[in-house]
Design an enzyme around this catalytic site. Structure first.
Site, PDB file in Angstrom:
ATOM      1  N   SER A 150       2.102  -4.324  -0.962  1.00 20.91           N
ATOM      2  CA  SER A 150       1.206  -4.990  -1.917  1.00 20.91           C
ATOM      3  C   SER A 150       1.977  -6.162  -2.516  1.00 20.91           C
ATOM      4  O   SER A 150       3.223  -6.142  -2.539  1.00 20.91           O
ATOM      5  CB  SER A 150       0.837  -3.999  -3.027  1.00 20.91           C
ATOM      6  N   TYR A 163       2.867   2.275  -9.834  1.00 19.74           N
ATOM      7  CA  TYR A 163       2.290   1.742  -8.583  1.00 19.74           C
ATOM      8  C   TYR A 163       3.159   0.603  -8.035  1.00 19.74           C
ATOM      9  O   TYR A 163       3.537   0.599  -6.858  1.00 19.74           O
ATOM     10  CB  TYR A 163       0.861   1.254  -8.825  1.00 19.74           C
TER      11      TYR A 163
END
Ligand SMILES: NC(=O)c1ccc[n+]([C@@H]2O[C@H](COP(=O)([O-])OP(=O)(O)OC[C@H]3O[C@@H](n4cnc5c(N)ncnc54)[C@H](OP(=O)(O)O)[C@@H]3O)[C@@H](O)[C@H]2O)c1
Length: 272
Positions: A150, A163
């Site tokens: 990501s 995250y």
């Protein structure tokens, strides 16, 4: 590098029941690869498998497994040993938003995030590297791994601390192993998407994606096309989309003393 499509060039895809994983499985099937589809929701996998068999003319297997559970993770590792498997895609993952002090009561969700995004990805990658390198040395068949990271991997992110840290692990580990594998016949590629329209926001229990302009939210099919193309070539990493590339560059280069307060304020607006 991913070998040419055919019955012996199957690819195992985790997180295939929705979003980016499903789009990657479609892209692989469109190119003619058999697939082994892994996620918890067997019904969604069965629907996709039927679609992929039509698309590829090849087999598509359903493996309903919870990669956060030790026994199911071991079962997924065993699938990688299947001689037909020439590629592995680690797309299963989820996010949790909120300041740690405010979501400390969500201990199970936060621990589960690390178990899936970090431990399961690490475990399946190690198993895939072992199996694919052994096979490449024995009979010269190339192999390829694609790990979904990501743009949050490139800097700490207040409001999504666990995250972003999990994706920093994915990015660092994957880029290092890509380099270790040089000359082995096996490649490891990382794809680092920005915001992408999938089931991710629902799974994270946030409406945050509704608060950003449509322009900033990409499509899973575009992430899949860029990721699979890079996997086929055996590239180290790819960040799809110019805005995401700029964000990744800024995350790497901007001084943290300036960047972190700005991100903190931005995540407030974003509702995290
Ligand atoms: N969407 C974004 O904006 C974005 C941006 C950058 C990176 N990513 C990354 O892209 C990857 C895919 O996410 P997505 O956006 O496509 O979200 P998604 O639509 O929610 O897909 C997540 C996938 O992971 C699977 N999964 C979740 N928990 C699992 C478990 N315990 N065991 C096995 N599979 C599990 C889900 O299937 P089941 O529920 O059926 O198990 C689903 O197939 C993730 O690694 C995510 O971090 C997403």
């Amino acid at each position: 590098m991913l070998p040419s499509p055919g019955p012996d060039a199957a690819v195992l895809v985790t997180g295939a029941s929705s979003g980016i994983g499903a789009a990657i499985a479609r892209e692989l099937a469109r190119r003619g690869h058999p697939t082994l589809l892994v996620a918890r929701r067997g019904d969604a996998l069965a629907d996709l498998a039927a679609e992929l068999r039509e698309l590829s003319g090849q087999d598509a297997e359903v493996h309903a497994l919870d990669l956060g559970a030790d026994a199911d993770l071991a079962a997924a590792r065993a699938l990688v040993e299947d001689d037909r498997v020439a590629g592995v895609v680690n797309a299963a993952g989820f996010g949790v938003t909120g300041r740690v002090a405010e979501i400390a009561d969500q201990q199970d969700a936060l621990d589960g995030l690390v178990r899936l995004n970090v431990l399961a990805l690490h475990s399946l990658t190690v198993a895939a590297v072992g199996a694919l390198v052994r096979r490449a040395a024995a009979d010269g068949r190339p192999g390829a791994i694609l790990n979904v990271s990501s743009i949050t991997a490139f800097q700490p992110l207040p409001g999504a601390a666990s995250y972003a840290a999990s994706k920093a692990f994915v990015q660092s580990f994957s880029e290092a192993v890509h380099t270790e594998l040089s000359g082995s016949g096996v490649t490891l590629t990382t794809v680092s998407p920005g915001l992408t329209r999938t089931g991710f926001a629902d799974a994270a229990g946030t409406d945050a994606f509704d608060r950003v302009p449509d322009l900033l939210v990409g499509e899973a099919a575009d992430v899949a096309a860029a990721g699979v193309a890079a996997m086929v070539r055996g590239d180290r990493s790819v960040t799809p989309g110019l805005l995401n590339q700029l964000s990744a560059l800024g995350g790497r280069l901007a001084p943290r003393t300036l960047l972190l307060p700005a991100l903190d304020a931005g995540m407030d607006l974003y509702g995290a």
